[in-house]
Motif scaffolding. Structure first.
Motif, PDB file in Angstrom:
ATOM      1  N   LEU A  41       0.829  -1.202   0.000  1.00  0.00           N
ATOM      2  CA  LEU A  41       0.000   0.000   0.000  1.00  0.00           C
ATOM      3  C   LEU A  41       0.867   1.258   0.000  1.00  0.00           C
ATOM      4  N   ASP A  42       1.945   1.232   0.763  1.00  0.00           N
ATOM      5  CA  ASP A  42       2.864   2.366   0.794  1.00  0.00           C
ATOM      6  C   ASP A  42       3.523   2.554  -0.576  1.00  0.00           C
ATOM      7  N   PHE A  43       3.907   1.460  -1.202  1.00  0.00           N
ATOM      8  CA  PHE A  43       4.526   1.560  -2.524  1.00  0.00           C
ATOM      9  C   PHE A  43       3.540   2.089  -3.559  1.00  0.00           C
ATOM     10  N   MET A  44       2.284   1.676  -3.453  1.00  0.00           N
ATOM     11  CA  MET A  44       1.276   2.191  -4.378  1.00  0.00           C
ATOM     12  C   MET A  44       1.107   3.696  -4.211  1.00  0.00           C
ATOM     13  N   THR A  45       1.172   4.169  -2.976  1.00  0.00           N
ATOM     14  CA  THR A  45       1.073   5.608  -2.730  1.00  0.00           C
ATOM     15  C   THR A  45       2.243   6.344  -3.367  1.00  0.00           C
ATOM     16  N   VAL A  46       3.442   5.808  -3.205  1.00  0.00           N
ATOM     17  CA  VAL A  46       4.623   6.434  -3.805  1.00  0.00           C
ATOM     18  C   VAL A  46       4.515   6.435  -5.330  1.00  0.00           C
ATOM     19  N   ALA A  47       4.030   5.354  -5.898  1.00  0.00           N
ATOM     20  CA  ALA A  47       3.894   5.282  -7.352  1.00  0.00           C
ATOM     21  C   ALA A  47       2.848   6.281  -7.858  1.00  0.00           C
ATOM     22  N   ILE A  48       1.779   6.468  -7.126  1.00  0.00           N
ATOM     23  CA  ILE A  48       0.759   7.429  -7.549  1.00  0.00           C
ATOM     24  C   ILE A  48       1.280   8.861  -7.415  1.00  0.00           C
ATOM     25  N   VAL A  49       2.113   9.107  -6.415  1.00  0.00           N
ATOM     26  CA  VAL A  49       2.759  10.419  -6.301  1.00  0.00           C
ATOM     27  C   VAL A  49       3.663  10.650  -7.516  1.00  0.00           C
ATOM     28  N   ALA A  50       4.397   9.624  -7.922  1.00  0.00           N
ATOM     29  CA  ALA A  50       5.231   9.739  -9.120  1.00  0.00           C
ATOM     30  C   ALA A  50       4.377   9.987 -10.355  1.00  0.00           C
ATOM     31  N   TYR A  59       1.473  17.950 -18.563  1.00  0.00           N
ATOM     32  CA  TYR A  59       0.439  18.940 -18.857  1.00  0.00           C
ATOM     33  C   TYR A  59       0.820  20.350 -18.428  1.00  0.00           C
ATOM     34  N   GLY A  60       1.978  20.502 -17.774  1.00  0.00           N
ATOM     35  CA  GLY A  60       2.436  21.829 -17.388  1.00  0.00           C
ATOM     36  C   GLY A  60       1.561  22.500 -16.347  1.00  0.00           C
ATOM     37  N   THR A  61       0.969  21.710 -15.463  1.00  0.00           N
ATOM     38  CA  THR A  61       0.060  22.227 -14.440  1.00  0.00           C
ATOM     39  C   THR A  61       0.631  21.943 -13.059  1.00  0.00           C
ATOM     40  N   ALA A  62       0.775  22.987 -12.271  1.00  0.00           N
ATOM     41  CA  ALA A  62       1.334  22.826 -10.929  1.00  0.00           C
ATOM     42  C   ALA A  62       0.328  22.223  -9.954  1.00  0.00           C
ATOM     43  N   ALA A  63      -0.944  22.179 -10.317  1.00  0.00           N
ATOM     44  CA  ALA A  63      -1.961  21.616  -9.427  1.00  0.00           C
ATOM     45  C   ALA A  63      -1.694  20.143  -9.142  1.00  0.00           C
ATOM     46  N   PHE A  64      -1.105  19.436 -10.088  1.00  0.00           N
ATOM     47  CA  PHE A  64      -0.774  18.031  -9.871  1.00  0.00           C
ATOM     48  C   PHE A  64       0.274  17.880  -8.769  1.00  0.00           C
ATOM     49  N   LEU A  65       1.148  18.859  -8.638  1.00  0.00           N
ATOM     50  CA  LEU A  65       2.157  18.807  -7.581  1.00  0.00           C
ATOM     51  C   LEU A  65       1.523  18.998  -6.212  1.00  0.00           C
ATOM     52  N   ASP A  66       0.492  19.834  -6.139  1.00  0.00           N
ATOM     53  CA  ASP A  66      -0.240  19.990  -4.883  1.00  0.00           C
ATOM     54  C   ASP A  66      -0.922  18.677  -4.489  1.00  0.00           C
ATOM     55  N   VAL A  67      -1.522  18.044  -5.463  1.00  0.00           N
ATOM     56  CA  VAL A  67      -2.171  16.752  -5.216  1.00  0.00           C
ATOM     57  C   VAL A  67      -1.142  15.723  -4.758  1.00  0.00           C
ATOM     58  N   ALA A  68       0.024  15.727  -5.396  1.00  0.00           N
ATOM     59  CA  ALA A  68       1.081  14.781  -5.028  1.00  0.00           C
ATOM     60  C   ALA A  68       1.555  15.011  -3.606  1.00  0.00           C
ATOM     61  N   LEU A  69       1.698  16.263  -3.215  1.00  0.00           N
ATOM     62  CA  LEU A  69       2.147  16.582  -1.856  1.00  0.00           C
ATOM     63  C   LEU A  69       1.130  16.123  -0.819  1.00  0.00           C
ATOM     64  N   VAL A  70      -0.129  16.403  -1.048  1.00  0.00           N
ATOM     65  CA  VAL A  70      -1.176  15.981  -0.103  1.00  0.00           C
ATOM     66  C   VAL A  70      -1.249  14.463  -0.040  1.00  0.00           C
ATOM     67  N   LEU A  71      -1.170  13.814  -1.183  1.00  0.00           N
ATOM     68  CA  LEU A  71      -1.218  12.357  -1.208  1.00  0.00           C
ATOM     69  C   LEU A  71      -0.017  11.748  -0.489  1.00  0.00           C
ATOM     70  N   ALA A  72       1.150  12.341  -0.637  1.00  0.00           N
ATOM     71  CA  ALA A  72       2.341  11.842   0.061  1.00  0.00           C
ATOM     72  C   ALA A  72       2.179  11.973   1.570  1.00  0.00           C
ATOM     73  N   LEU A  73       1.629  13.082   2.026  1.00  0.00           N
ATOM     74  CA  LEU A  73       1.415  13.263   3.464  1.00  0.00           C
ATOM     75  C   LEU A  73       0.382  12.277   4.008  1.00  0.00           C
ATOM     76  N   GLY A  75      -0.440   9.408   2.675  1.00  0.00           N
ATOM     77  CA  GLY A  75       0.162   8.077   2.590  1.00  0.00           C
ATOM     78  C   GLY A  75       1.126   7.806   3.729  1.00  0.00           C
ATOM     79  N   PHE A  76       1.920   8.815   4.093  1.00  0.00           N
ATOM     80  CA  PHE A  76       2.844   8.652   5.215  1.00  0.00           C
ATOM     81  C   PHE A  76       2.080   8.408   6.510  1.00  0.00           C
ATOM     82  N   LEU A  77       1.048   9.195   6.751  1.00  0.00           N
ATOM     83  CA  LEU A  77       0.267   9.019   7.976  1.00  0.00           C
ATOM     84  C   LEU A  77      -0.436   7.667   8.011  1.00  0.00           C
ATOM     85  N   ALA A  78      -0.926   7.224   6.865  1.00  0.00           N
ATOM     86  CA  ALA A  78      -1.579   5.912   6.807  1.00  0.00           C
ATOM     87  C   ALA A  78      -0.575   4.792   7.074  1.00  0.00           C
TER      88      ALA A  78
END
Length: 100
Positions: A41-50, A59-73, A75-78
């Motif tokens: 599950l942790d690896f799946m979270t890391v892969a989805i962040v990637a 797509y040149g959109t920084a919004a995906f980076l915000d999503v990646a940051l929230v998902l990483a946090l 995932g870490f807590l989970a």
């Protein structure tokens, strides 16, 4: 020339990330232990962040980076919560077997 190389690299990256998520999902289903499932599950979270990082570049959109940051946090807590649950479960099982 460089755009073609970047597009090809992104496509290969997307394929590798999707393949790794599928393989981790198989490990998540098969187990056999709780620890294997937590790591999968942790690896799946890391892969989805990637994946989100690749999508931000594609797509040149920084919004995906915000999503990646929230998902990483999240995932870490989970992962920390599941590790604590697994530790408590192991300690409880040891105590029950030593009482018998």
């Amino acid at each position: 020339m460089m755009d073609g190389f970047l597009d090809l690299s992104l496509e290969i990256g997307f394929m590798c990330v999707v393949l790794s998520v599928v393989m981790a999902f198989v490990r998540l289903i098969k187990g056999p232990s709780l620890q294997d499932r937590v790591v999968a599950l942790d690896f799946m979270t890391v892969a989805i962040v990637a994946f989100c990082g690749l999508a931000a570049v594609r797509y040149g959109t920084a919004a995906f980076l915000d999503v990646a940051l929230v998902l990483a946090l999240v995932g870490f807590l989970a992962t920390v919560a599941l590790a604590r649950f697994a530790e408590r479960n192991t300690v409880r099982n040891r105590k029950e077997t030593s009482d018998e």
